[in-house]
Design a protein around this motif. Structure first.
Motif, mmCIF file in Angstrom:
data_model
loop_
_atom_site.group_PDB
_atom_site.id
_atom_site.type_symbol
_atom_site.label_atom_id
_atom_site.label_comp_id
_atom_site.label_asym_id
_atom_site.label_seq_id
_atom_site.Cartn_x
_atom_site.Cartn_y
_atom_site.Cartn_z
ATOM 1 N N LEU A 232 0.820 -1.197 0.000
ATOM 2 C CA LEU A 232 0.000 0.000 0.000
ATOM 3 C C LEU A 232 0.862 1.257 0.000
ATOM 4 O O LEU A 232 2.084 1.186 0.098
ATOM 5 C CB LEU A 232 -0.931 -0.010 1.215
ATOM 6 N N ASP A 233 0.208 2.408 -0.050
ATOM 7 C CA ASP A 233 0.935 3.668 -0.177
ATOM 8 C C ASP A 233 1.798 3.991 1.029
ATOM 9 O O ASP A 233 2.735 4.787 0.944
ATOM 10 C CB ASP A 233 -0.038 4.819 -0.446
ATOM 11 N N ASP A 234 1.511 3.374 2.192
ATOM 12 C CA ASP A 234 2.322 3.631 3.379
ATOM 13 C C ASP A 234 3.369 2.556 3.619
ATOM 14 O O ASP A 234 4.030 2.532 4.656
ATOM 15 C CB ASP A 234 1.424 3.760 4.615
ATOM 16 N N LEU A 264 -7.514 -2.744 7.522
ATOM 17 C CA LEU A 264 -6.715 -1.529 7.419
ATOM 18 C C LEU A 264 -7.570 -0.389 6.897
ATOM 19 O O LEU A 264 -8.567 -0.604 6.191
ATOM 20 C CB LEU A 264 -5.519 -1.758 6.492
ATOM 21 N N ASN A 265 -7.190 0.820 7.217
ATOM 22 C CA ASN A 265 -7.975 1.984 6.808
ATOM 23 C C ASN A 265 -8.108 2.041 5.287
ATOM 24 O O ASN A 265 -7.116 2.020 4.569
ATOM 25 C CB ASN A 265 -7.307 3.263 7.334
ATOM 26 N N ARG A 266 -9.352 2.074 4.786
ATOM 27 C CA ARG A 266 -9.647 2.160 3.352
ATOM 28 C C ARG A 266 -8.900 1.086 2.568
ATOM 29 O O ARG A 266 -8.428 1.296 1.453
ATOM 30 C CB ARG A 266 -9.311 3.548 2.807
ATOM 31 N N GLN A 267 -8.844 -0.100 3.116
ATOM 32 C CA GLN A 267 -7.968 -1.122 2.561
ATOM 33 C C GLN A 267 -8.319 -1.496 1.123
ATOM 34 O O GLN A 267 -7.430 -1.544 0.251
ATOM 35 C CB GLN A 267 -7.988 -2.384 3.434
ATOM 36 N N ILE A 268 -9.587 -1.781 0.846
ATOM 37 C CA ILE A 268 -9.958 -2.211 -0.505
ATOM 38 C C ILE A 268 -9.662 -1.119 -1.529
ATOM 39 O O ILE A 268 -9.101 -1.378 -2.607
ATOM 40 C CB ILE A 268 -11.447 -2.592 -0.557
ATOM 41 N N ARG A 269 -9.995 0.103 -1.201
ATOM 42 C CA ARG A 269 -9.733 1.205 -2.141
ATOM 43 C C ARG A 269 -8.232 1.381 -2.364
ATOM 44 O O ARG A 269 -7.783 1.656 -3.495
ATOM 45 C CB ARG A 269 -10.365 2.494 -1.624
ATOM 46 N N ARG A 270 -7.453 1.248 -1.315
ATOM 47 C CA ARG A 270 -5.996 1.402 -1.462
ATOM 48 C C ARG A 270 -5.391 0.225 -2.214
ATOM 49 O O ARG A 270 -4.377 0.383 -2.917
ATOM 50 C CB ARG A 270 -5.357 1.557 -0.087
ATOM 51 N N MET A 271 -5.985 -0.951 -2.098
ATOM 52 C CA MET A 271 -5.530 -2.091 -2.885
ATOM 53 C C MET A 271 -5.748 -1.831 -4.376
ATOM 54 O O MET A 271 -4.899 -2.162 -5.213
ATOM 55 C CB MET A 271 -6.254 -3.363 -2.439
ATOM 56 N N GLY A 272 -6.894 -1.214 -4.714
ATOM 57 C CA GLY A 272 -7.130 -0.860 -6.107
ATOM 58 C C GLY A 272 -6.119 0.148 -6.610
ATOM 59 O O GLY A 272 -5.620 0.041 -7.742
ATOM 60 N N GLU A 273 -5.803 1.138 -5.785
ATOM 61 C CA GLU A 273 -4.810 2.141 -6.183
ATOM 62 C C GLU A 273 -3.444 1.500 -6.392
ATOM 63 O O GLU A 273 -2.682 1.914 -7.274
ATOM 64 C CB GLU A 273 -4.725 3.222 -5.106
ATOM 65 N N ALA A 274 -3.121 0.466 -5.595
ATOM 66 C CA ALA A 274 -1.813 -0.181 -5.690
ATOM 67 C C ALA A 274 -1.616 -0.906 -7.015
ATOM 68 O O ALA A 274 -0.479 -1.100 -7.460
ATOM 69 C CB ALA A 274 -1.623 -1.152 -4.528
ATOM 70 N N ILE A 275 -2.713 -1.316 -7.658
ATOM 71 C CA ILE A 275 -2.593 -2.000 -8.949
ATOM 72 C C ILE A 275 -3.083 -1.105 -10.091
ATOM 73 O O ILE A 275 -3.327 -1.590 -11.206
ATOM 74 C CB ILE A 275 -3.376 -3.332 -8.952
#
Length: 338
Positions: A232-234, A264-275
């Motif tokens: 993730l971004d962090d 984790l905070n906003r996990q699904i959305r951050r997973m999408g951003e990671a890919i």
């Protein structure tokens, strides 16, 4: 898995469901000024209104505070008592103690190891006495544009909160595993701080299931990255998902069902951003075995005693799990805000 779980709301904005609060007698059908709208064109197929038959009257989803054998001998940890009384989550209760906001029998207490005997010791927070409430557990189908917050019916920006939908419920409630403003679906609300902490802590591994529409179509490498875990971004790496499969495809987008044990905070959305595939729509359709069947958007119902027992078992908080040993983790909940 035979097929995807169906969110009862899918993309709909409709009312008139069957939910009813068995604790307070308040109907979950009552809305917070929302209008009936037609289902969204891009909702997952089959996400209409499931039919539910009225069955026998549900058991009250309540469970009074009851110390276990050790606590009857040695007392209950102060923060556990506060969480059990619906004052706050256990972590927040610990903060209140350290800040000097809590007194026992007229003496300010700042030690987290303090134990008290409910019914004998007098506990106050900011000078106000606290008494244990019966535990209550509600399942809400959160609509879009509603905030998961417990600080009143509107937040500081004037937006409606989940509490604005809980008509007729008098107990102090806290959302468990938050959904963000634009996410929809299943939210648990309770005054059981210990269960709230356990359900959101990855140590207990309670699975949360989501229907997710990504921007564009995922290739095999992107799907495999989500299955195995992404950075993730962090810098945190997510654990492998419990399930991931596509169940509806349009010309430009795909809906997936995804199961995760973390929060984790906003996990699904951050997973999408990671890919590089932003999440366009996100619906939580299940927590453990709890689903939204028969509950329309903006409606709620009380959990049955059986469902409460299943949650306690899944979160390792059965009669033996509610001992001081099981509930005393300082790791704190991962306050998911999907």
């Amino acid at each position: 898995m035979a097929g995807p779980r169906k969110p009862s709301s899918g993309g709909g904005r409709s009312g008139g469901g069957r939910g009813k609060s068995a604790h307070s007698g308040a109907s979950g059908r009552r809305k917070a000024g929302q209008q009936r709208q037609a289902p969204s064109d891009d909702a997952p197929r089959g996400a209409g209104r499931p039919k539910s038959k009225r069955g026998p009257k549900r058991d009250r989803g309540t469970m009074p505070f009851a110390p276990n054998e050790r606590e009857e001998r040695e007392g209950v940890r102060l923060q556990k008592f506060m969480a059990g009384a619906g004052v706050a989550s256990r972590r927040k209760a610990e903060e209140l103690i350290v800040e000097g906001a809590v007194s026992v029998n007229g003496r300010t207490v700042t030690e987290l190891g303090t134990r008290i005997f409910p019914g004998r010791d007098r506990v106050t927070v900011h000078g106000r006495p606290i008494t244990p409430e019966d535990k209550v557990y509600y399942l809400l189908n959160k609509p879009d544009a509603v905030v998961c917050a417990a600080a009143g019916s509107v937040d500081e920006r004037g937006r409606p909160t989940v509490l604005s939908l809980m008509h007729g419920v008098s107990e102090r409630l806290y959302p468990v595993g938050r959904l963000d403003y634009r996410s929809r679906g299943l939210v648990l609300l309770t005054n059981d701080g210990e269960l709230a902490q356990a359900l959101t802590h990855p140590r207990h591994g309670v699975v949360k299931t989501y229907h997710v529409k990504f921007q564009g179509k995922l290739d095999k490498d992107q799907e495999e990255a989500l299955r195995q875990g992404v950075v993730l971004d962090d810098g945190a790496r997510t654990a492998p998902v419990t399930e991931l499969f596509a169940f509806r495809e349009t010309d430009v987008n795909v809906w997936y069902q995804i199961g995760i044990r973390e929060g984790l905070n906003r996990q699904i959305r951050r997973m999408g951003e990671a890919i590089d595939r932003p999440v366009l729509k996100l619906i939580r359709v299940a927590i453990g075995d709890l689903t939204l069947d028969g509950i329309e958007e903006g409606e709620f119902r009380a959990l049955t005693a059986t469902e409460v027992g299943q949650l306690l078992a899944a979160s390792k908080l059965g009669p033996e799990g509610r001992s001081g040993k099981s509930g005393g983790s300082r790791g704190g909940p991962h306050n998911s805000n999907q």
